[in-house]
Write an enzyme that holds these catalytic residues in place. Structure first.
Site, PDB file in Angstrom:
ATOM      1  N   LYS A 141       0.843  -1.203   0.000  1.00 65.32           N
ATOM      2  CA  LYS A 141       0.000   0.000   0.000  1.00 65.32           C
ATOM      3  C   LYS A 141       0.872   1.245   0.000  1.00 65.32           C
ATOM      4  O   LYS A 141       2.021   1.222   0.461  1.00 65.32           O
ATOM      5  CB  LYS A 141      -0.939   0.041   1.212  1.00 65.32           C
ATOM      6  CG  LYS A 141      -0.270   0.004   2.600  1.00 65.32           C
ATOM      7  CD  LYS A 141       0.281   1.316   3.113  1.00 65.32           C
ATOM      8  CE  LYS A 141       1.013   1.198   4.437  1.00 65.32           C
ATOM      9  NZ  LYS A 141       1.866   2.344   4.766  1.00 65.32           N
TER      10      LYS A 141
ATOM     11  N   PRO B 217       9.643  -4.640  -0.434  1.00 61.89           N
ATOM     12  CA  PRO B 217      10.787  -4.445   0.464  1.00 61.89           C
ATOM     13  C   PRO B 217      10.332  -4.355   1.924  1.00 61.89           C
ATOM     14  O   PRO B 217       9.215  -3.912   2.208  1.00 61.89           O
ATOM     15  CB  PRO B 217      11.397  -3.116   0.004  1.00 61.89           C
ATOM     16  CG  PRO B 217      10.882  -2.900  -1.380  1.00 61.89           C
ATOM     17  CD  PRO B 217       9.541  -3.572  -1.444  1.00 61.89           C
TER      18      PRO B 217
ATOM     19  N   ALA C 235      10.291  -3.106   5.900  1.00 63.61           N
ATOM     20  CA  ALA C 235      10.428  -1.848   6.657  1.00 63.61           C
ATOM     21  C   ALA C 235      10.521  -0.651   5.719  1.00 63.61           C
ATOM     22  O   ALA C 235      11.335   0.251   5.900  1.00 63.61           O
ATOM     23  CB  ALA C 235      11.646  -1.914   7.583  1.00 63.61           C
TER      24      ALA C 235
ATOM     25  N   ALA D 120       3.862  -1.620   4.037  1.00 62.81           N
ATOM     26  CA  ALA D 120       3.058  -2.626   4.742  1.00 62.81           C
ATOM     27  C   ALA D 120       3.313  -4.047   4.254  1.00 62.81           C
ATOM     28  O   ALA D 120       2.394  -4.855   4.132  1.00 62.81           O
ATOM     29  CB  ALA D 120       1.567  -2.284   4.665  1.00 62.81           C
TER      30      ALA D 120
ATOM     31  N   ASP E 130      -2.300  -2.047   9.930  1.00 60.42           N
ATOM     32  CA  ASP E 130      -2.455  -2.056   8.468  1.00 60.42           C
ATOM     33  C   ASP E 130      -3.003  -3.375   7.925  1.00 60.42           C
ATOM     34  O   ASP E 130      -3.304  -3.473   6.740  1.00 60.42           O
ATOM     35  CB  ASP E 130      -1.096  -1.807   7.786  1.00 60.42           C
ATOM     36  CG  ASP E 130      -0.563  -0.407   8.038  1.00 60.42           C
ATOM     37  OD1 ASP E 130      -1.337   0.475   8.454  1.00 60.42           O
ATOM     38  OD2 ASP E 130       0.648  -0.196   7.804  1.00 60.42           O
TER      39      ASP E 130
HETATM   40  P1  ATP Z   1       4.100  -0.252   7.787  1.00 57.64           P
HETATM   41  O1  ATP Z   1       4.058   0.491   6.509  1.00 57.64           O
HETATM   42  O2  ATP Z   1       2.898  -1.116   8.040  1.00 57.64           O
HETATM   43  O3  ATP Z   1       4.519   0.555   8.967  1.00 57.64           O
HETATM   44  P2  ATP Z   1       6.547  -1.364   6.859  1.00 57.64           P
HETATM   45  O4  ATP Z   1       6.197  -1.631   5.445  1.00 57.64           O
HETATM   46  O5  ATP Z   1       7.343  -0.138   7.129  1.00 57.64           O
HETATM   47  O6  ATP Z   1       5.229  -1.358   7.691  1.00 57.64           O
HETATM   48  P3  ATP Z   1       7.221  -4.126   7.230  1.00 57.64           P
HETATM   49  O7  ATP Z   1       7.823  -4.529   5.926  1.00 57.64           O
HETATM   50  O8  ATP Z   1       5.842  -4.576   7.501  1.00 57.64           O
HETATM   51  O9  ATP Z   1       7.334  -2.552   7.446  1.00 57.64           O
HETATM   52  O10 ATP Z   1       8.232  -4.646   8.366  1.00 57.64           O
HETATM   53  C1  ATP Z   1       8.451  -4.019   9.579  1.00 57.64           C
HETATM   54  C2  ATP Z   1       9.260  -4.955  10.488  1.00 57.64           C
HETATM   55  O11 ATP Z   1       8.441  -6.066  10.818  1.00 57.64           O
HETATM   56  C3  ATP Z   1      10.496  -5.532   9.829  1.00 57.64           C
HETATM   57  O12 ATP Z   1      11.625  -4.810  10.187  1.00 57.64           O
HETATM   58  C4  ATP Z   1      10.553  -6.984  10.306  1.00 57.64           C
HETATM   59  O13 ATP Z   1      11.530  -7.182  11.292  1.00 57.64           O
HETATM   60  C5  ATP Z   1       9.205  -7.261  10.912  1.00 57.64           C
HETATM   61  N1  ATP Z   1       8.451  -8.329  10.200  1.00 57.64           N
HETATM   62  C6  ATP Z   1       7.718  -9.285  10.778  1.00 57.64           C
HETATM   63  N2  ATP Z   1       7.135 -10.069   9.854  1.00 57.64           N
HETATM   64  C7  ATP Z   1       7.492  -9.608   8.654  1.00 57.64           C
HETATM   65  C8  ATP Z   1       7.210 -10.009   7.323  1.00 57.64           C
HETATM   66  N3  ATP Z   1       6.457 -11.070   7.047  1.00 57.64           N
HETATM   67  N4  ATP Z   1       7.728  -9.266   6.320  1.00 57.64           N
HETATM   68  C9  ATP Z   1       8.491  -8.176   6.592  1.00 57.64           C
HETATM   69  N5  ATP Z   1       8.817  -7.779   7.833  1.00 57.64           N
HETATM   70  C10 ATP Z   1       8.334  -8.479   8.864  1.00 57.64           C
END
Ligand code: ATP
Length: 304
Positions: A13, A98, A100, A104, A140
């Site tokens: 997203k 990617p 983090a 999401a 999310d």
């Molecule tokens: P958001 O936009 O919801 O804040 P994000 O896209 O920034 O999230 P994610 O890719 O969801 O971040 O990952 C955040 C953290 O969650 C990562 O650093 C990782 O350690 C942990 N994590 C747990 N499960 C997963 C997964 N299936 N894929 C990616 N990261 C994961």
């Protein structure tokens, strides 16, 4: 009969509007956000196993945990407990989103896992219960299940669909390593407390962006994009400013930080502009991944 394997996928997203309100007693901030699902998908494959085993391949596989810290693991345990079944499954996550990145990705994986495991275990928990389980897993995750475009309130988990009949085109560019979502919210609180950002007295209205999504040309949507987390993300990662400028200098209608960053979402006129922009930005040397995507696309779905 238990199927040999079940596959589901769920989209990334971008937040085309993200207004952050006060910090609540439960430690979450009150949000008003407009989620927009884009055509970058993680795929979750579920097969037989004794106990749980999770493996991760693809983009950023090395930094994603494969134990109970993985959101997919937690999704499996939660669904099994809710339905009263054993959490026996082997789960493979193929990541294109990617980690983090403010896209999401983990939430997408959890949503895809709920859908896949519900089919694999034959638990048939129903949509309303799946939504409740999703909300327990993360703010999310309900949107990753729903997809499309939706207005999120509360901590983002209370959704109402937004009419968005026109396909929009974006380039997603990730500049540098992942950013921690709590760190970006912490920086926002710090900047507000120091008076370096306006306070959180009111949540910015999402009406302009909702109107632009309903019927406006791409330029109207470009003018309505907003993200309260952009300034704190830029404070923590100054090169994001260069990334945003590179996108607009190269012809994007607008560029903003997606969620808590560090992905930059650049809005363009059409698909060929997206491909051109992605190619041009690849030459700039700021972005570690670049993808031309479109949306809105549906949420977590079984594949095949
Ligand atoms: P958001 O936009 O919801 O804040 P994000 O896209 O920034 O999230 P994610 O890719 O969801 O971040 O990952 C955040 C953290 O969650 C990562 O650093 C990782 O350690 C942990 N994590 C747990 N499960 C997963 C997964 N299936 N894929 C990616 N990261 C994961």
């Amino acid at each position: 009969m238990t199927p040999a394997e079940v596959v589901a996928r769920a989209p990334a997203k971008v937040n085309v509007h993200l207004a952050v309100g006060p910090l609540r007693a439960d430690g979450f901030h009150e949000l008003r956000t407009v989620y927009f699902a884009v055509s970058l998908f993680d795929t979750v494959t579920v097969g037989p196993g004794e106990g749980l085993a999770v493996s991760v391949t693809g983009v950023d596989a090395g930094v994603v945990p494969t134990d109970r810290r993985n959101l997919v693991w937690r999704a499996a345990v939660l669904l099994a407990e809710h339905a009263g079944v054993r959490h026996d499954a082997t789960i493979g996550i193929a990541k294109a989103i990617p980690a983090a990145a403010g896209l999401a990705g983990g939430s997408a994986d959890a949503a895809a896992a709920l859908v896949a495991l519900d089919a694999f275990w034959g638990t048939r928990v129903g949509r309303a219960d799946l939504d409740l389980l999703a909300a327990q897993l993360g703010s999310d995750v309900p949107f990753s299940l729903l997809g499309g475009v939706a207005l999120g309130s509360g901590r983002g988990e209370q959704l109402s669909p937004v009419l968005a009949p026109t396909r929009r085109h974006w380039v997603l560019g990730m500049a540098g390593e992942g950013l921690s979502t709590p760190a970006v919210y912490g920086e926002l609180d710090r900047l507000r407390a120091a008076g370096r950002l306006p306070g959180d007295s009111g949540l910015g209205s999402a009406d302009p962006v909702i109107a632009a999504l309903r019927s406006g040309p791409p330029a109207a949507l470009a003018g309505a994009l907003a993200n309260d987390l952009q300034t704190p993300a830029l404070a923590l990662r100054p090169e994001l400013g260069r990334a945003l400028r590179a996108a607009t200098d190269a012809g994007a209608l607008a560029a903003l930080v997606s969620g808590s960053g560090p992905t930059v979402a650049a809005l363009v006129e059409d698909e060929s502009s997206a491909i051109r922009l992605a190619a041009e930005l690849a030459g700039v040397g700021i972005f570690r991944t670049l993808r031309a995507v479109h949306g809105p696309v549906p949420g977590a779905r079984l594949v095949g």
